[in-house]
Write an enzyme that holds these catalytic residues in place. Structure first.
Site, PDB file in Angstrom:
ATOM      1  N   HIS A 144      -2.479 -16.679   7.051  1.00  0.00           N
ATOM      2  CA  HIS A 144      -1.676 -15.469   7.237  1.00  0.00           C
ATOM      3  C   HIS A 144      -2.371 -14.407   8.082  1.00  0.00           C
ATOM      4  O   HIS A 144      -2.019 -13.236   8.034  1.00  0.00           O
ATOM      5  CB  HIS A 144      -1.243 -14.858   5.902  1.00  0.00           C
ATOM      6  CG  HIS A 144      -0.440 -15.797   5.067  1.00  0.00           C
ATOM      7  ND1 HIS A 144       0.737 -16.356   5.508  1.00  0.00           N
ATOM      8  CD2 HIS A 144      -0.643 -16.290   3.823  1.00  0.00           C
ATOM      9  CE1 HIS A 144       1.222 -17.154   4.563  1.00  0.00           C
ATOM     10  NE2 HIS A 144       0.400 -17.140   3.530  1.00  0.00           N
ATOM     11  N   PRO A 162       0.801  -1.214   0.000  1.00  0.00           N
ATOM     12  CA  PRO A 162       0.000   0.000   0.000  1.00  0.00           C
ATOM     13  C   PRO A 162       0.833   1.262   0.000  1.00  0.00           C
ATOM     14  O   PRO A 162       1.810   1.378   0.751  1.00  0.00           O
ATOM     15  CB  PRO A 162      -0.778  -0.111   1.298  1.00  0.00           C
ATOM     16  CG  PRO A 162      -0.028  -1.063   2.151  1.00  0.00           C
ATOM     17  CD  PRO A 162       1.055  -1.677   1.368  1.00  0.00           C
ATOM     18  N   GLU A 163       0.434   2.183  -0.823  1.00  0.00           N
ATOM     19  CA  GLU A 163       0.989   3.533  -0.752  1.00  0.00           C
ATOM     20  C   GLU A 163      -0.090   4.397  -0.104  1.00  0.00           C
ATOM     21  O   GLU A 163      -1.077   3.875   0.409  1.00  0.00           O
ATOM     22  CB  GLU A 163       1.371   4.023  -2.155  1.00  0.00           C
ATOM     23  CG  GLU A 163       2.379   3.081  -2.822  1.00  0.00           C
ATOM     24  CD  GLU A 163       2.873   3.544  -4.187  1.00  0.00           C
ATOM     25  OE1 GLU A 163       3.036   4.755  -4.373  1.00  0.00           O
ATOM     26  OE2 GLU A 163       3.080   2.689  -5.051  1.00  0.00           O
ATOM     27  N   ARG A 167       3.580 -11.469   3.981  1.00  0.00           N
ATOM     28  CA  ARG A 167       5.046 -11.372   4.108  1.00  0.00           C
ATOM     29  C   ARG A 167       5.498 -10.900   5.493  1.00  0.00           C
ATOM     30  O   ARG A 167       6.688 -10.893   5.773  1.00  0.00           O
ATOM     31  CB  ARG A 167       5.593 -10.445   3.007  1.00  0.00           C
ATOM     32  CG  ARG A 167       5.448 -11.068   1.632  1.00  0.00           C
ATOM     33  CD  ARG A 167       5.848 -10.111   0.533  1.00  0.00           C
ATOM     34  NE  ARG A 167       7.271  -9.855   0.500  1.00  0.00           N
ATOM     35  CZ  ARG A 167       7.837  -9.004  -0.359  1.00  0.00           C
ATOM     36  NH1 ARG A 167       7.099  -8.320  -1.218  1.00  0.00           N
ATOM     37  NH2 ARG A 167       9.124  -8.832  -0.339  1.00  0.00           N
TER      38      ARG A 167
END
Length: 273
Positions: A90, A2-3, A109
């Site tokens: 996750h 995400p930006e 991640r």
DNA sequence: AAGGTTACCTGCCCGC
DNA sequence: TGCGGGCAGGTAACCT
């Protein structure tokens, strides 16, 4: 992942679902994120008063004057689900509220991270103390950018991706805003003409605002708080378009690696000066 | 002080 | 089909 537009989209989506909710318990997968998780016990029995974004961080303000700070890293997601819905792969943190809702944090991640801080001390927190301008505010101007990068000999693309210069501009929107401004990403940061700093700032603001309007960009795994993708990826003019024709002049878009990040540009529309 | 490199972690895609 | 390499939206700790 995400930006700024993606984080803003998540915040806007979460806000109506969890504002006012009282936290009753927190559980986690036992796996660390980028850093060890904070001790959530001081937040128990406290209500969330508001949810905000700052840079690429989410801020959850609790009624006892503490703020939970959360960064999504590359693959972090928040979902609001009913308590009986199963834990997804996750999923690493689950917040349970009195209203039968849960806030779930997933992060493939595990580059995301969280911290706790007194709301009044946020400006001094190490994650915030050295941040540059918020791009959508008026203090991010051509003069500010020019002044901030006047000592930088790195590329202009790396400069605008540097949090100490301006926050929230990641790899996608850096390429997109440079294309719109007609500035080559490899241009030395302190060598732009004064008008180009102003132009670049203007395009950073507009591309971010348009992306927020579209609900952010989904490449593979970004989802909004409602689980749906954002649509701004359809509007990319250069990002990921290596060897495809420029939408303006039709010559092939090129890819160059800057600071070990892929960068996309049109050599004709973004000439090196 | 600025800038380059490395590390954190999983999954996917590509070439052999 | 399987394996290894490279790559992915981010950040910061190290060096020089």
């Amino acid at each position: 992942m995400p930006e700024l537009p993606e984080v803003e989209t998540v915040v806007v989506g979460l806000r109506p679902q969890i504002t006012g909710a009282k936290l009753v318990s927190v559980s986690n997968s036992g796996k660390n994120l980028r850093y060890p998780l904070p001790d959530f016990s001081t937040l128990l029995q406290q209500s969330i008063q508001s949810v905000q974004r700052r840079a690429k961080y989410l801020l959850f303000h609790f009624e006892n004057g503490q703020t939970l700070i959360w960064h999504l890293g590359m693959t972090g997601q928040f979902h609001v689900l009913r308590q009986d819905e199963a834990m997804a792969k996750h999923e690493h943190v689950t917040f349970m509220f009195t209203n039968d809702n849960t806030l779930r944090y997933r992060d493939t991640r595990r580059f995301g991270y969280a911290g706790l801080c007194h709301t009044n001390d946020l400006d001094q927190h190490p994650w915030f103390a050295k941040l540059g301008a918020e791009p959508l505010l008026d203090d991010f101007s051509g003069n500010y950018l020019h002044d901030t990068v006047k000592t930088r000999k790195t590329s202009i693309k790396q400069a605008i991706m540097d949090n100490h210069v301006v926050v929230g501009v990641g790899n996608i929107y850096a390429s997109e805003s440079l294309f719109r401004a007609g500035i080559n990403p490899t241009q030395v940061a302190n060598s732009l003409k004064p008008k180009q700093y102003a132009l670049l700032v203007q395009h950073i603001k507009t591309v971010l605002a348009e992306a927020i309007e579209a609900g952010g960009s989904t490449i593979s795994d970004f989802v909004k708080a409602d689980g749906n993708p954002g649509y701004f990826a359809h509007s990319f003019k250069v990002y990921g378009r290596d060897k495809q024709p420029c939408l303006i002049c039709k010559i092939p878009i090129e890819k160059v690696v800057l600071g070990s990040r892929a960068s996309f540009f049109c050599p004709r529309c973004q000439p090196l000066k």
